[in-house]
Motif scaffolding. Structure first.
Motif, PDB file in Angstrom:
ATOM      1  N   ALA A 136      36.054 -41.676 -58.238  1.00  0.00           N
ATOM      2  CA  ALA A 136      35.848 -40.232 -58.391  1.00  0.00           C
ATOM      3  C   ALA A 136      34.403 -39.860 -58.046  1.00  0.00           C
ATOM      4  N   MET A 137      34.247 -38.640 -57.497  1.00  0.00           N
ATOM      5  CA  MET A 137      32.910 -38.201 -57.058  1.00  0.00           C
ATOM      6  C   MET A 137      32.492 -36.980 -57.866  1.00  0.00           C
ATOM      7  N   PRO A 138      31.210 -36.824 -58.175  1.00  0.00           N
ATOM      8  CA  PRO A 138      30.754 -35.631 -58.881  1.00  0.00           C
ATOM      9  C   PRO A 138      30.987 -34.401 -57.993  1.00  0.00           C
ATOM     10  N   LEU A 139      31.279 -33.283 -58.648  1.00  0.00           N
ATOM     11  CA  LEU A 139      31.607 -32.065 -57.896  1.00  0.00           C
ATOM     12  C   LEU A 139      30.808 -30.899 -58.459  1.00  0.00           C
ATOM     13  N   GLY A 140      30.327 -30.029 -57.550  1.00  0.00           N
ATOM     14  CA  GLY A 140      29.681 -28.783 -57.961  1.00  0.00           C
ATOM     15  C   GLY A 140      28.200 -28.937 -58.253  1.00  0.00           C
TER      16      GLY A 140
END
Lengths: 344, 263
Positions: free
Chosen positions: A238-242
């Motif tokens: 999972a990748m950080p978003l925002g």
């Protein structure tokens, strides 16, 4: 409860804390995977259960309620498959498989019957009389498994059983190993650094990091509801978003996204398979790179987070590098995790 | 093939070196079966001298063989577990111990013998018995056994193999007998042949330790050179050759085998 570990820790003589105080319960017939990057303490935990390492003072290891913390390895009745297999080069395949039975002082006929049984189960008939050096990697792996399983151990421990094989063989043997372990019906713990392997074989996966179990659960639970950034990143990348979140709105460089619930103070993560390219979406991003992977394109996007966010794009063609594209993300697919303090 | 002068020169040097090594050997061997060495081979060939050597020195031959075998047993009992312990616990202390065991290689046999005489010379019974020479031989040959076994053990992942055996229920003595010894066998064999060969040929130390009633093969050889006619001494050399050459060949074979395992 078959196996129960309480307050199990390991500090080496030089002061290195390989394993912090750990509790683990394993049910009868359950297959548990210890998953984590190298140096996370997973092998140490396995070796403590095997009796090859002594835990720090205060640990308690129970098997069906019986304390075996002080029992030496040769009396623990655990089968172990080593990363290097540790097959005895001075014995044939049969000799290796029969060795544990010989140590139990069984009669010759009993040993032969059991060895035949296990050889058949592991489909090793054509190699039974061969010497170890005449076997391929995959065959050695099966012999190691057969040897550990033959003496009917109470518990089967596997230390990175597939990592000595090349990639093509690993996938095939992973499914074979999963099927064999199920057919044995034995309680098993296996260590791996490969999440696909853990998910494919185990009933429950214990994700480990820095000498601790950070989360334990079924593969689905870990994938869909990770409790920490580490698990989210490690399982399914999972990748950080925002940029930041205010109340129930996530802010990007040029646009915003409405979230299902207020999430201020949390960190948002998303997986590449949940990021879709959609020209009608108001959310815009710039294409940084495009990699063709056969079944899909892997596209790196700029503008969705401080770091590039990847999208898996299944189509016959892909946008070009430098294009601005619309991106759609289902708010329900976004993982909201408590913000972690950044390591200094 | 031999057209260039450089090649011819090489061949000449090689042949010369061979002759330098072989002619004295052949001459000595021939002397042992010549009726009268000073009149040359024309005086005829005979086994008389060999028979005479056998009559005079067969005791020395049997003593040497007995000593070599006893020495082998001792180095096996001490050397194999020692090599195992050193290989299993690598570290500074182990290296120091290994150097210490190897000391007799660097110290002249005479000095070693002198030390033994100073220490045990007062114990008359021991001093007069063949076990006194045995102690010297064991001291001298032990490093060869330890190093030979260690080099083979260092090449295998002993720790994991033993852990494997332990997880299958093998207590420590079974692990040693079932796993360590069979896998170290090529090294043990190479070491054993070295020990036997060295023990049979050892002169320095033995000469200091021997008594008139306990002459080993090389000591007997020196004795025959000093006090017998040349033909007898040469015949003695011949017998010595006949014993030591097969051992040397076996040693080469065993060492090659051990090296194959290690590679």
């Amino acid at each position: 409860m078959t196996l129960s570990l309480t307050n199990t820790a390991k500090t080496y003589a030089d002061g290195t804390r390989a394993l912090r105080s750990t509790n683990l319960d394993v049910a009868q017939g359950e297959i548990i995977s210890l998953l984590g990057p190298s140096g996370c303490g997973k092998s140490t935990l396995l070796r403590i259960i095997a009796g090859l390492e002594t835990p720090d003072e205060g640990a308690k290891l129970l098997f069906n309620g019986e304390d075996f913390t002080q029992i030496p390895v040769e009396k623990r009745k655990v089968g172990m498959v080593f990363q290097s297999y540790a097959l005895f080069p001075n014995m044939s395949v049969r000799g290796n498989i029969g060795y544990g039975l010989k140590m139990q002082k069984l009669s010759k006929t009993e040993i032969n019957t059991r060895v035949d049984e296990v050889i058949e189960l592991c489909r090793l008939e054509p190699y039974a009389t061969r010497s170890i050096t005449a076997l391929s990697g995959g065959q050695r792996q099966r012999v190691a498994l057969a040897r550990a399983f033959a003496p009917r151990p109470r518990l089967l421990l596997l230390d990175e059983p597939l990592s000595a094989l090349d990639a093509a063989l690993r996938g095939q043997l992973r499914d074979e190993l999963a099927q064999l372990l199920r057919s044995f019906g034995i309680t098993a713990i296996f260590v791996t650094h490969d999440q696909d392997e853990a998910m494919a074989i185990a009933d429950r996966v214990a994700v480990m990091s820095h000498g601790e179990i950070t989360q334990i659960g079924t593969p689905e639970a870990l994938y869909r509801a990770p409790k920490s950034e580490f698990v989210a990143r490690f399982i399914g990348a999972a990748m950080p978003l925002g940029r930041h979140i205010q109340a129930d709105t996530m802010y990007f460089e040029t646009s915003t996204l409405k979230l299902p619930a207020p999430a201020a103070g949390k960190t948002a993560f998303v997986r590449a398979e949940d990021v879709r390219l959609d020209d009608n979406s108001p959310l815009r991003a710039k294409v940084m790179s495009v990699t063709f992977l056969g079944t899909h394109y892997r596209i790196a996007l700029e503008g969705l987070a401080p770091d590039p966010v990847f999208a898996l794009h299944s189509a016959l063609s892909a946008p070009k590098v430098g294009d601005t594209v619309g991106v759609a993300i289902d708010p329900a697919a976004i993982l909201m995790l408590p913000a972690e303090k950044k390591a200094a | 093939m031999f057209k260039s002068p450089a090649k011819l020169f090489q061949l000449a040097i090689t042949l010369l070196a061979c002759a330098f090594l072989l002619i004295p050997t052949l001459q000595s061997a021939l002397a042992g079966v010549t009726v009268n060495y000073f009149r040359g081979v024309s005086s005829g060939l005979t086994f008389k001298w060999i028979i005479e050597v056998w009559a005079l020195y067969s005791g020395s031959i049997f003593l040497s063989i007995g000593l070599a075998l006893a020495c082998l047993v001792c180095t096996l009992i001490i050397g194999v577990p020692a090599a195992y312990a050193l290989a299993r616990n690598p570290g500074r202390l182990s290296r120091m111990l290994e150097e210490f065991i190897s000391l007799p290689l660097a110290i002249p046999g005479l000095a070693l013998a002198l030390a033994l005489l100073q220490l045990y010379g007062g114990w008359r019974e021991f001093r007069m018995s063949w076990t006194f020479i045995l102690v010297g031989h064991v001291l001298y040959t032990l490093p060869f056994m330890v190093r030979s076994v260690m080099s083979v053990l260092a090449a295998i992942d002993l720790k994991t193999l033993e852990e494997g055996a332990a997880s299958l229920g093998a207590p420590s003595h079974r692990r040693f007998l079932d796993i360590v010894v069979p896998n170290a066998l090529p090294g043990i064999l190479a070491g054993a042949l070295t020990v036997v060969t060295l023990s049979i040929g050892e002169f320095n130390l033995t000469w200091m330790l021997h008594t008139p009633f306990l002459k080993t093969l090389p000591v007997g050889l020196a004795d025959s050179y000093a006090s017998m006619r040349l033909e007898i001494a040469s015949a003695y050399t011949l017998i010595f050759f006949a014993m030591i050459v097969p051992l040397l060949l076996a040693m080469q074979w065993a060492t090659a085998r051990a090296q194959r395992i290690m590679s």
